[in-house]
Design an enzyme around this catalytic site. Structure first.
Site, PDB file in Angstrom:
ATOM      1  N   ASN A 169     -95.175   6.066 -49.083  1.00 28.63           N
ATOM      2  CA  ASN A 169     -96.323   5.299 -49.584  1.00 28.63           C
ATOM      3  C   ASN A 169     -97.440   6.155 -50.159  1.00 28.63           C
ATOM      4  OD1 ASN A 169     -95.326   2.626 -48.955  1.00 28.63           O
ATOM      5  ND2 ASN A 169     -95.560   3.219 -46.809  1.00 28.63           N
TER       6      ASN A 169
ATOM      7  N   ALA B 206     -96.319   8.080 -42.465  1.00 33.41           N
ATOM      8  CA  ALA B 206     -95.980   7.331 -41.245  1.00 33.41           C
ATOM      9  C   ALA B 206     -94.889   8.023 -40.426  1.00 33.41           C
ATOM     10  CB  ALA B 206     -95.537   5.920 -41.605  1.00 33.41           C
TER      11      ALA B 206
HETATM   12  O1  CA2 Z   1    -103.908  10.198 -43.495  1.00 42.14           O
HETATM   13  C1  CA2 Z   1    -102.775  10.478 -43.884  1.00 42.14           C
HETATM   14  O2  CA2 Z   1    -102.566  11.338 -44.753  1.00 42.14           O
HETATM   15  C2  CA2 Z   1    -101.577   9.732 -43.323  1.00 42.14           C
HETATM   16  O3  CA2 Z   1    -100.494  10.650 -43.216  1.00 42.14           O
HETATM   17  C3  CA2 Z   1    -101.249   8.634 -44.315  1.00 42.14           C
HETATM   18  C4  CA2 Z   1    -100.140   7.706 -43.846  1.00 42.14           C
HETATM   19  C5  CA2 Z   1    -100.393   7.207 -42.424  1.00 42.14           C
HETATM   20  O4  CA2 Z   1     -99.269   6.456 -41.975  1.00 42.14           O
HETATM   21  C6  CA2 Z   1    -100.653   8.349 -41.469  1.00 42.14           C
HETATM   22  O5  CA2 Z   1    -100.931   7.815 -40.190  1.00 42.14           O
HETATM   23  C7  CA2 Z   1    -101.835   9.169 -41.934  1.00 42.14           C
HETATM   24  C8  CA2 Z   1    -100.031   6.501 -44.768  1.00 42.14           C
HETATM   25  C9  CA2 Z   1     -99.796   6.837 -46.202  1.00 42.14           C
HETATM   26  C10 CA2 Z   1     -99.878   5.581 -47.005  1.00 42.14           C
HETATM   27  O6  CA2 Z   1    -100.670   5.825 -48.123  1.00 42.14           O
HETATM   28  C11 CA2 Z   1    -101.172   4.758 -48.766  1.00 42.14           C
HETATM   29  C12 CA2 Z   1    -101.885   5.044 -49.895  1.00 42.14           C
HETATM   30  C13 CA2 Z   1    -102.442   4.008 -50.605  1.00 42.14           C
HETATM   31  C14 CA2 Z   1    -102.288   2.712 -50.196  1.00 42.14           C
HETATM   32  C15 CA2 Z   1    -101.567   2.438 -49.055  1.00 42.14           C
HETATM   33  C16 CA2 Z   1    -100.996   3.471 -48.338  1.00 42.14           C
END
Ligand code: CA2
Length: 146
Positions: free
Chosen positions: A10, A77
Site C-alpha cells: 500500500n 503492514a
Molecule cells: O508508517 C509507516 O511507514 C507504516 O509502515 C505504514 C504502513 C502501516 O501498516 C505501518 O503500521 C506503518 C501502511 C502503509 C500504507 O500506506 C498508505 C499510504 C496511503 C494511503 C493508505 C495507506
C-alpha cells in the site's frame, strides 16, 4: 556502496489517501528522495522497490545477497506480521535499517510489534519521507565503519 530500499504493501498509495498520517507526497516523491539522498551520501547505486506481496519481498531480500551492501526496509503492514521477512533478512545477514513514515509507537497496539526490526541494526520512525534519507545515512555510516 549499493543500497536496496524495499517498501511493502500500500505504500504505492502514498499521497492518494490518509494524508493526515502519511503526508500528501506521492510514492514518486519517496523514490526521488531516496535517489537524491543516496547520491549525496556516496552510494554508487540505489534501487527503490515496492511490492504488495510478502513472497515477492522475501524474493527481493534473498536476491540482494551479492548485489547490494545494505537494505533500508519499510515492510508496512508486514512489519507487524511477517516472520518470513524477518527470516529472509536474517538469512542474507546484510546490514538493514527499518524505516516507518508514521510514528508507529504512538499508534494502535497491533503496530507495536516489529518482526523485521529484530533483524535491523537501526530504526527510524515518525520522520515522514525524510526518514528514508535518515535511514540511508545510518546505513552509509555503518558501511563506512566496516
Ligand atoms: O508508517 C509507516 O511507514 C507504516 O509502515 C505504514 C504502513 C502501516 O501498516 C505501518 O503500521 C506503518 C501502511 C502503509 C500504507 O500506506 C498508505 C499510504 C496511503 C494511503 C493508505 C495507506
Amino acid at each position: 556502496m549499493k543500497a536496496l530500499v524495499i517498501n511493502g504493501p500500500n505504500l504505492n498509495m502514498l499521497g492518494i489517501r490518509e494524508p493526515g498520517i502519511y503526508g500528501s507526497d506521492s510514492y514518486a516523491e519517496l523514490e526521488r528522495i531516496c535517489h537524491e539522498a543516496a547520491c549525496e551520501l556516496g552510494f554508487a547505486e540505489v534501487e527503490v522497490f515496492q511490492s504488495n506481496h510478502e513472497g515477492t519481498i522475501v524474493d527481493k531480500i534473498q536476491g540482494a545477497l551479492g548485489h547490494f551492501d545494505g537494505i533500508v526496509i519499510n515492510p508496512a503492514a508486514y512489519t507487524h506480521t511477517s516472520i518470513a521477512i524477518l527470516d529472509a533478512l536474517k538469512a542474507v545477514n546484510l546490514p538493514a535499517v527499518e524505516v516507518h513514515i508514521s510514528n508507529v509507537d504512538a499508534r494502535e497496539e497491533f503496530r507495536q510489534i516489529s518482526y523485521a526490526g529484530m533483524a535491523c541494526f537501526a530504526r527510524v520512525t515518525g520522520e515522514g519521507l525524510a526518514g528514508y534519507r535518515h535511514a540511508l545515512a545510518l546505513l552509509a555510516d555503518r558501511l563506512h565503519s566496516k
